[in-house]
Design an enzyme around this catalytic site. Sequence first.
Site, PDB file in Angstrom:
ATOM      1  N   ILE A  18      -3.168   8.911  14.649  1.00 15.18           N
ATOM      2  CA  ILE A  18      -3.340   7.570  14.539  1.00 15.18           C
ATOM      3  C   ILE A  18      -2.897   6.583  15.747  1.00 15.18           C
ATOM      4  CG2 ILE A  18      -2.913   5.399  13.000  1.00 15.18           C
ATOM      5  CD1 ILE A  18      -2.545   7.287  10.662  1.00 15.18           C
ATOM      6  N   TYR A 171      10.038  11.533   1.686  1.00 17.34           N
ATOM      7  CA  TYR A 171       9.012  10.943   2.751  1.00 17.34           C
ATOM      8  C   TYR A 171       8.533   9.528   1.945  1.00 17.34           C
ATOM      9  CZ  TYR A 171       5.010  10.226   5.852  1.00 17.34           C
ATOM     10  OH  TYR A 171       4.003   9.507   6.281  1.00 17.34           O
ATOM     11  N   LYS A 175       8.318   5.536   2.579  1.00 25.60           N
ATOM     12  CA  LYS A 175       7.021   4.650   2.836  1.00 25.60           C
ATOM     13  C   LYS A 175       7.226   3.673   1.671  1.00 25.60           C
ATOM     14  CE  LYS A 175       5.112   6.601   6.285  1.00 25.60           C
ATOM     15  NZ  LYS A 175       4.975   5.656   7.445  1.00 25.60           N
TER      16      LYS A 175
END
Length: 261
Positions: A18, A171, A175
Amino acid sequence: MERWSGRVALVTGASAGIGAAVAYQLQDHGVHVVAVARRAEKIEEAVTQAKKDAKNRGRYHETKVKPGKLYAKKCDLAKEEDILAVFRWIKETLGGVDILINNAASGTDLGLTEAPTENWKLMLDVNILGLSICTREAVQNMRSRGVDDGHIVHIGSVVGHKVIDADGAMYSATKYAVRALTEGLRKDFVEHKSNMKISCVSPGVVRTEFINNLPKYRTEDCLKWPGLHSEDVGDAVLYVLGTPPHVQIHEVIIKPVGEVL
């Protein structure tokens, strides 16, 4: 996007996926891009390859503006001294930053009862602290220069909205934190009566080096999952950056059609 031509963006995690796609897309729109990663020597090649991949998929969009410059810099987002050194270089060389794309992230597919502490620490250092340090330094730089139309973009994840499985819980937690930091920064801008913007772009499965490094997701079944390409996420970044001054896209969720998560 015309108003960003000639201005400066910092893109973290730009040596693959990305980050590399966003770097070339911004550069194509006339933005001067400071692209950072631990593997600085891979950045230019990755950005060039991301552009070629988009062309091969028929997803490359020609622009009529003069391309911006690309500056590849080494930076470990887990080390505050590296981040501060990059911002000093930007200030001394380019004057300052107008756009920040917080893309760099660390992840693991080891569960909460078996992952080593250093894996958790790296995720917290990169995904939360590194992102927050970059944000602080970018905003302070803008304020010191009287820039009131800057834009911060956090790259989040669908797992910041729902814990998919036990192995990805830590994880996911980072986020979820990114979403909290997004709203916190929005409130900070409101309190300062600032016109700066903050957006969070949360993709689903993206076929990048990041997911390929997680053994659990290299199984035959997982490789058949529908997935996004990096430039799909980059398109969303361009969209939020291209909104009129009175419009803020606070959060965007992007999923591939048929996503099974």
